[in-house]
Write an enzyme that holds these catalytic residues in place. Structure first.
Site, PDB file in Angstrom:
ATOM      1  N   ASP A  88      47.607  31.088  16.802  1.00 27.30           N
ATOM      2  CA  ASP A  88      46.614  31.695  15.919  1.00 27.30           C
ATOM      3  C   ASP A  88      46.078  30.623  14.968  1.00 27.30           C
ATOM      4  OD1 ASP A  88      45.286  34.197  15.083  1.00 27.30           O
ATOM      5  OD2 ASP A  88      46.105  33.585  13.149  1.00 27.30           O
ATOM      6  N   ASP A 463      41.918  48.295  64.589  1.00 27.75           N
ATOM      7  CA  ASP A 463      42.612  47.045  64.906  1.00 27.75           C
ATOM      8  C   ASP A 463      42.838  46.953  66.410  1.00 27.75           C
ATOM      9  OD1 ASP A 463      44.044  44.630  64.537  1.00 27.75           O
ATOM     10  OD2 ASP A 463      44.672  45.334  62.557  1.00 27.75           O
ATOM     11  N   GLY A 489      40.423  48.643  68.854  1.00 19.31           N
ATOM     12  CA  GLY A 489      39.195  47.915  69.173  1.00 19.31           C
ATOM     13  C   GLY A 489      39.277  46.497  68.660  1.00 19.31           C
ATOM     14  N   ASP A 490      38.238  45.745  68.979  1.00 21.04           N
ATOM     15  CA  ASP A 490      38.224  44.337  68.576  1.00 21.04           C
ATOM     16  C   ASP A 490      37.088  44.155  67.574  1.00 21.04           C
ATOM     17  OD1 ASP A 490      37.650  41.628  68.408  1.00 21.04           O
ATOM     18  OD2 ASP A 490      38.481  41.241  70.407  1.00 21.04           O
ATOM     19  N   ARG A 506      42.414  41.291  55.603  1.00 20.92           N
ATOM     20  CA  ARG A 506      43.390  40.355  56.135  1.00 20.92           C
ATOM     21  C   ARG A 506      42.880  38.932  55.990  1.00 20.92           C
ATOM     22  NH1 ARG A 506      43.636  41.312  61.183  1.00 20.92           N
ATOM     23  NH2 ARG A 506      44.895  43.153  61.004  1.00 20.92           N
TER      24      ARG A 506
HETATM   25  C1  LIG Z   1      38.176  26.043  13.448  1.00 13.86           C
HETATM   26  C2  LIG Z   1      37.861  26.224  14.914  1.00 13.86           C
HETATM   27  C3  LIG Z   1      38.298  27.318  15.583  1.00 13.86           C
HETATM   28  N1  LIG Z   1      37.982  27.503  16.926  1.00 13.86           N
HETATM   29  C4  LIG Z   1      38.434  28.716  17.673  1.00 13.86           C
HETATM   30  O1  LIG Z   1      38.641  29.782  16.798  1.00 13.86           O
HETATM   31  C5  LIG Z   1      39.472  30.743  17.421  1.00 13.86           C
HETATM   32  C6  LIG Z   1      40.496  31.220  16.412  1.00 13.86           C
HETATM   33  O2  LIG Z   1      40.806  32.546  16.616  1.00 13.86           O
HETATM   34  P1  LIG Z   1      42.248  33.049  17.097  1.00 13.86           P
HETATM   35  O3  LIG Z   1      42.437  34.438  16.610  1.00 13.86           O
HETATM   36  O4  LIG Z   1      43.295  32.064  16.737  1.00 13.86           O
HETATM   37  O5  LIG Z   1      42.125  33.035  18.680  1.00 13.86           O
HETATM   38  P2  LIG Z   1      41.185  33.889  19.627  1.00 13.86           P
HETATM   39  O6  LIG Z   1      40.006  33.068  20.074  1.00 13.86           O
HETATM   40  O7  LIG Z   1      40.870  35.225  19.033  1.00 13.86           O
HETATM   41  O8  LIG Z   1      42.091  34.080  20.892  1.00 13.86           O
HETATM   42  P3  LIG Z   1      43.524  34.831  20.973  1.00 13.86           P
HETATM   43  O9  LIG Z   1      44.548  33.755  21.077  1.00 13.86           O
HETATM   44  O10 LIG Z   1      43.449  35.677  22.208  1.00 13.86           O
HETATM   45  O11 LIG Z   1      43.714  35.672  19.741  1.00 13.86           O
HETATM   46  C7  LIG Z   1      40.170  30.030  18.568  1.00 13.86           C
HETATM   47  O12 LIG Z   1      39.625  30.502  19.786  1.00 13.86           O
HETATM   48  C8  LIG Z   1      39.774  28.577  18.366  1.00 13.86           C
HETATM   49  O13 LIG Z   1      39.671  27.893  19.600  1.00 13.86           O
HETATM   50  C9  LIG Z   1      37.230  26.560  17.595  1.00 13.86           C
HETATM   51  O14 LIG Z   1      36.910  26.711  18.786  1.00 13.86           O
HETATM   52  N2  LIG Z   1      36.822  25.433  16.926  1.00 13.86           N
HETATM   53  C10 LIG Z   1      37.101  25.222  15.614  1.00 13.86           C
HETATM   54  O15 LIG Z   1      36.695  24.176  15.048  1.00 13.86           O
END
Ligand SMILES: Cc1cn([C@@H]2O[C@H](COP(=O)(O)OP(=O)(O)OP(=O)(O)O)[C@@H](O)[C@H]2O)c(=O)[nH]c1=O
Length: 595
Positions: A88, A463, A489-490, A506
């Site tokens: 995060d 098949d 069948g083919d 398949r």
């Molecule tokens: C500062 C900055 C952030 N980001 C993006 O910001 C999101 C943060 O949000 P998150 O909640 O941490 O993630 P999310 O995108 O919601 O994805 P998830 O992990 O599913 O929660 C992420 O995407 C990061 O790359 C960039 O791409 N570039 C930057 O310079």
């Protein structure tokens, strides 16, 4: 190229990235990590004021994201991951935590706050190590964070709005993307750039190295948080001798010069030894080990040996091997099946893979034993090895040899079809169709699942005569019998029966392009406007061009598979439109196109 050896050590683990962020996916891809992406459904709504620091909030959010995916995979799909990675990213300025803007005004508020000042970007990362204890999921969590300081230039109103209107801010914490247009707003960065982008790769690799390749006692150590029982994350070293620090080792030679040794090639060693694991599994199945231990039976090695008519010493060795592979559990009274073995390896289990395993043991194994000859001589041997016999067989089953061999092949195909039939039947709402025809439908596994899901659907399995003759022994008792019929069948030579929905499942990906094109032209000709074609095959990832299902197909001549766009082009060229793809998460994905 993999710079951190630890990445190679994860190659046989089921690693999952619990994130929808394309940036995280790209960063980990570039590091050479093999992983699946399962975006987390955790709602990022934790009460920020209840955390002592912003990074504590980011870490907890990352943890909840990863745990949600770990539990969902374990309970829903029975696909317990080995490692789940959650992350995060947040931006903080003057004690305020900024996440992704909800709208343009919100982006404006964020970016004007950041203008001309320094702020911090924190990414909290969680690595959840999963294991099973019976049916329960056990998790061990390792978490860390990284901080990077970013200074913005003074932003004019004009620049600010131009940037907001570019659309870039909306899915990014703090409302900017340093890796793209947003890079123009940045004057200075202190710390890990990738941490700002969304994933602190360097810190992550160091953490993984601590887990999987801990330094030798005399090596330099940075302060490592105690990993306690997570230490068992290290791969078993039994096959490769002493554990190595996992990094290049320098030694002083007698003449005083320093010689450097390359890092231990874990991935390569795993490949070298891989066949042993396969043979242990195949042999245990052949000797019916998982059958004598079914229904929760706990038996000593001597008891198992008596039941499978084998030596006690040899059986002990085999059972230990199975335990090491995660197929059996050891306990004080002896051995018992793991859940994996109960579900897939006991002969009478609903999802038993015994037929497929027997085919691999009796047929594929022998073929691969003669790989060198096949490569030297080419011809038929190589055709068999590369999986081309599939298409030949269904053009002419006589090619497969005896009826027993054909039956074995059908059992294998039946086992694999069971794994994906339910998900395929439910991938789309097919209730508008009254009739369906599964071309090359073999034992009818998918046909019965479709009939079960759509009580008004009549399904014909079309098949080869020889296949249709042998198919009744596979029919599930009492299941929708009136809705499913079998027609000999083919598909290449004969006219196709009329239907509103045609199904090809398949290995369409293993057919050479010209054969598939020929088949699609035929279907397209008979398929009426408004009717449809359902293809079941692995849909490749657009970026990575890989799929889990591709792994066993590696040596196939036509392992290519198709991306969503690839299917779209192919089907449009044959007069289909409205091409839709559903990734089932299983061996085969579903593609539906309307004529
Ligand atoms: C500062 C900055 C952030 N980001 C993006 O910001 C999101 C943060 O949000 P998150 O909640 O941490 O993630 P999310 O995108 O919601 O994805 P998830 O992990 O599913 O929660 C992420 O995407 C990061 O790359 C960039 O791409 N570039 C930057 O310079």
């Amino acid at each position: 190229m993999v710079l951190y050896p630890v990445i190679g050590k994860l190659v046989h683990k089921r690693v999952v990235l619990a994130s929808a962020s394309p940036r995280r996916r790209e960063i980990l891809n570039q590091a050479g990590l093999r992983f699946e992406v399962v975006p987390s459904r955790f709602k990022e709504k934790l009460d920020k004021s209840s955390f002592p620091t912003p990074y504590a909030y980011a870490i907890e959010t990352a943890k909840q994201k990863a745990l949600e995916v770990a539990h969902r995979m374990h309970s829903k799909d029975s696909r317990t991951a080995d490692l789940v990675i959650g992350a995060d990213t947040i931006v903080t300025i003057a004690g305020l935590i900024l996440e992704k803007p909800v709208d343009k005004q919100d982006a404006y508020r964020m970016l004007s706050r950041l203008s001309g000042k320094e702020h911090s970007v924190f990414t909290g990362v969680t690595i959840v190590h999963c294991s099973r204890a019976g049916r329960q999921l056990q998790t061990e969590v390792l978490e860390f964070y990284e901080e990077t300081r970013v200074t913005f230039s003074e932003l004019s109103e004009e620049m600010l709005w131009a940037y907001i209107h570019s659309g870039e801010p909306m899915d990014k914490a703090g409302g900017y993307g340093i890796q793209a247009l947003g890079g123009m707003l940045v004057e200075h960065v202190r710390g890990d750039f990738l941490n700002v982008v969304g994933f602190p790769l360097n810190h992550f690799c160091k953490k993984l190295s601590q887990l999987y390749c801990p330094p030798t006692p005399d090596a330099h150590q940075e302060s490592i948080p105690a990993v306690g029982s997570v230490e068992k994350l290290r791969d078993p070293e039994t096959l490769t001798g002493q554990a190595n620090a996992g990094e290049g080792v320098q030694q002083t030679a007698c003449n005083g010069t320093v010689e450097s040794q390359p890092p231990c090639p874990w991935g390569l060693l795993d490949l070298i030894h891989g066949f042993k694991g396969s043979k242990v599994l195949l042999t245990a199945c052949k000797l019916k080990v998982f059958d004598v231990l079914k229904d929760g039976a706990v038996l000593s090695a001597a008891d198992v040996a008596a039941k499978i008519d084998a030596s006690v010493h040899g059986t002990e060795w085999l059972l230990e091997g199975c335990a090491e592979l995660g197929l059996l559990l050891r306990c004080a009274q002896g051995y018992r099946n793991t859940e994996l073995a109960s579900v897939f390896l006991a002969s009478d289990a609903e999802y038993s893979l015994q037929g497929f395993i027997t085919l691999c043991n009796n047929h594929t194994w022998d073929l691969f034993t003669h790989l060198e000859t096949a490569v030297r001589e080419g011809g038929d041997q190589l055709r068999l090895l590369s999986g081309r016999q599939t298409e030949d067989l269904f053009k002419d089953p006589v090619l497969i040899g005896s009826e027993e061999m054909l039956l074995q092949w059908m059992r294998g195909a039946h086992d694999l079809a069971k794994l994906s039939a339910q998900a395929l039947a439910k991938a789309f709402d097919l209730s508008r169709f009254k009739s369906a025809c599964h071309l090359g439908g073999c034992t009818g596994t998918l046909a019965y699942r479709l009939a079960q899901a759509y009580p008004h659907l009549q399904v014909t399995v079309f098949d080869l005569p020889k296949v249709i003759e042998l198919a009744p022994s596979f029919h599930p008792c009492g299941w929708q019998a009136a809705q499913v019929s079998f027609l000999a069948g083919d598909i290449f030579q004969d006219g196709l029966p009329e239907a509103e929905l045609y199904i090809l499942s398949r290995d369409p990906y293993s057919w050479p392009d010209d054969v598939l094109q020929q088949l699609l032209s035929k279907v397209s000709e008979i398929c009426k406007p408004g009717c449809a074609l359902l293809i079941a095959g692995p849909v490749l990832d657009e970026e990575r061009q890989t799929t889990r299902a591709q792994i066993p197909m590696l040596l196939r001549a036509h392992s290519g598979g198709r991306t969503t766009q690839g299917y779209e082009r192919l089907l449009r060229a044959h007069g289909f439109h409205d091409v839709r793809v559903v990734r089932t998460g299983g061996l085969l994905d579903a593609v539906l196109a309307t004529r």
